[in-house]
Enzyme design. Structure first.
Site, PDB file in Angstrom:
ATOM      1  CE  LYS A 128     -26.916 -75.209 -28.658  1.00  0.00           C
ATOM      2  NZ  LYS A 128     -26.401 -75.132 -27.305  1.00  0.00           N
ATOM      3  CG  ASP A 157     -19.612 -77.254 -29.040  1.00  0.00           C
ATOM      4  OD1 ASP A 157     -20.634 -76.625 -29.358  1.00  0.00           O
ATOM      5  OD2 ASP A 157     -19.583 -78.115 -28.135  1.00  0.00           O
TER       6      ASP A 157
HETATM    7  C1  PLP Z   1     -26.482 -78.450 -33.799  1.00  0.00           C
HETATM    8  C2  PLP Z   1     -26.604 -78.829 -32.371  1.00  0.00           C
HETATM    9  N1  PLP Z   1     -27.444 -79.809 -32.023  1.00  0.00           N
HETATM   10  C3  PLP Z   1     -27.584 -80.179 -30.746  1.00  0.00           C
HETATM   11  C4  PLP Z   1     -26.865 -79.577 -29.726  1.00  0.00           C
HETATM   12  C5  PLP Z   1     -27.021 -80.068 -28.325  1.00  0.00           C
HETATM   13  O1  PLP Z   1     -27.604 -79.130 -27.479  1.00  0.00           O
HETATM   14  P1  PLP Z   1     -27.360 -79.250 -25.903  1.00  0.00           P
HETATM   15  O2  PLP Z   1     -25.907 -78.969 -25.649  1.00  0.00           O
HETATM   16  O3  PLP Z   1     -28.268 -78.234 -25.332  1.00  0.00           O
HETATM   17  O4  PLP Z   1     -27.694 -80.647 -25.513  1.00  0.00           O
HETATM   18  C6  PLP Z   1     -25.971 -78.558 -30.047  1.00  0.00           C
HETATM   19  C7  PLP Z   1     -25.198 -77.905 -29.016  1.00  0.00           C
HETATM   20  O5  PLP Z   1     -24.375 -77.052 -29.247  1.00  0.00           O
HETATM   21  C8  PLP Z   1     -25.831 -78.165 -31.392  1.00  0.00           C
HETATM   22  O6  PLP Z   1     -24.998 -77.203 -31.762  1.00  0.00           O
END
Ligand code: PLP
Length: 415
Positions: A88, A137
């Site tokens: 992210k 989150d």
């Molecule tokens: C560690 C991690 N993996 C995957 C995701 C999923 O990403 P998206 O919300 O773009 O589908 C998030 C989203 O916050 C995340 O923090």
């Protein structure tokens, strides 16, 4: 059995997407207006200049490949990304920069200013007077807060009642003001939007909705830097046949899908999008053939995936692009974190957080059943790519789940 019926095995579900145009259609112009290789090149040129940039490692896990009876496993490990612990770091921070640039261009009337001009001392005071905000989150807010700190603007981040104090502190450590609101992720999104309107903050959301598309495009475009790194690291190695990718609002999955589709065309791997069964908005949208909202407290240990509303831009890409969708329950994620942390079957020990492991967990579950393997086209030659999207972004929770700290995990000798 109807090929496109929802399959269930215990708490795991699989749905083959009837609208997937796996190899019959190129990545077309309408999708390029959302994510494109051209816009990726801009993102890459900017992000590689950020302090501390280095491609994250692409690992090979022969032990896991043998366990799943597949040809090979590529594991893109995002735990070390910019010291923020997740992929992210690429998206939110890049979108902050792009947003500040748009504001600066509007303020000066000079549309030829570029991202490099954000560092010009002449604009310092203007930038310091702007405030960016988002709901999170954990990981997205951390990226936005970090991007704001580096760029020199103000930042207010909204978290919901299930976000751990470890994650709250991580965001606050970048100087952002953190506001905790009752309810779930979607409630925090609404609060952030209301306060932004009242105080003139600029929302840097990772999810798109009607009337709000530019920023989430930039967020997703930032993620494509990770995808290109993986393609470069694989190089002339065995081509990837499948990607199992976790979904929250779908931005990460869409970035992976779009970039591989445009780069690889008909040779692109099959994409399987994986969600927690308590927050399966992508799965449910796929089954119904249109974006649907999932309600409830969405409370899953996979905190980054606890989203009930799909990003509309992501849906545009994922609906034709995703081969299959899967859902899992929390226990599968916990077991997979422990499996990866153990130096096992010749694989090096790996620190993977709760949301990082959903793709691996789903692939392991699918590989255990002959008819599911066949349904997604996995065999002993398959080369599977995972994007392990976070490390121990909540160190205390990680230690409680795995029984070792990240440091202890990494100190183990492979067996
Ligand atoms: C560690 C991690 N993996 C995957 C995701 C999923 O990403 P998206 O919300 O773009 O589908 C998030 C989203 O916050 C995340 O923090």
């Amino acid at each position: 059995m109807n090929k496109h019926a929802v399959r269930e095995q215990g708490a795991v579900q699989l749905y083959l997407n009837p609208r997937c145009v796996q190899d019959s259609q190129e990545y077309d112009a309408s999708l390029q207006s959302i994510l494109s290789v051209a816009a990726f090149e801009q993102a890459q040129a900017s992000i590689v200049q950020w302090p501390g940039y280095a491609p994250t490692p692409l690992r090979h896990l022969p032990g896991l490949a043998a366990q799943m009876k597949v040809g090979g496993v590529y594991y893109k490990d995002e735990a070390g990304r910019f010291g923020l612990g997740s992929f992210k770091a690429l998206g939110g921070a890049y979108a902050v920069n792009r947003l500040l640039l748009r504001q600066l261009q509007a303020h000066t009337g000079n549309t030829s200013l570029t991202l490099d001009d954000l560092k010009n001392p002449a604009y310092k005071d203007f930038i310091a007077g702007l405030t960016v905000t988002c709901a999170t989150d954990g990981n997205h807010g951390r990226s936005v807060a970090w991007g704001a700190k580096n760029a020199g603007c103000q930042c207010v981040i909204y978290i919901h009642e299930h976000v751990s104090t470890g994650r709250e502190q991580a965001i606050a450590s970048y100087g952002a003001k953190v506001v905790r609101v009752p309810g779930n992720y979607d409630d925090s999104v609404r609060q952030a939007a209301e306060d932004a309107k009242e105080h003139g903050y600029f929302v840097v959301s990772d999810t798109s909705y009607p009337g709000y598309m530019d920023v989430p495009k930039d967020v997703m475009q930032g993620y494509t830097v990770m995808v290109q790194e993986a393609l470069d690291q694989i190089g002339s190695g065995k081509p990837v046949s499948h990607v199992f990718i976790q979904g929250g609002v779908g931005g990460l999955a869409a970035a992976v899908c779009a970039h591989m589709w445009e780069r690889l065309g008909a040779q692109r791997p099959r994409l399987i999008v994986v969600e927690p069964n308590k927050a399966d908005c992508l799965f449910q949208s796929a089954v119904q053939g249109k974006p649907v909202t999932v309600t409830g407290d969405l409370n899953t240990v996979m905190a980054g995936l606890a989203c009930g509303e799909i990003s509309l831009l992501a849906w545009e890409i994922l609906d034709p692009g995703t081969y299959a969708y899967m859902t899992l329950e929390d226990d599968a994620a916990l077991q997979t974190m422990r499996r990866l942390a153990r130096a096992d079957k010749g694989d090096a020990p790996i620190v993977a957080g709760e949301s990082a492991v959903a793709g691996v967990a789903a692939c392991m579950a699918a590989c255990e059943q002959a008819d599911w393997r066949q349904a997604v086209g996995i065999d002993e030659n398959s080369q599977i790519l995972f994007f392990a999207s976070e490390g121990d972004t909540d160190a205390e929770l990680y230690q409680r789940i795995v029984g070792m700290s990240a440091k202890e995990v990494l100190a183990q000798e492979p067996v």
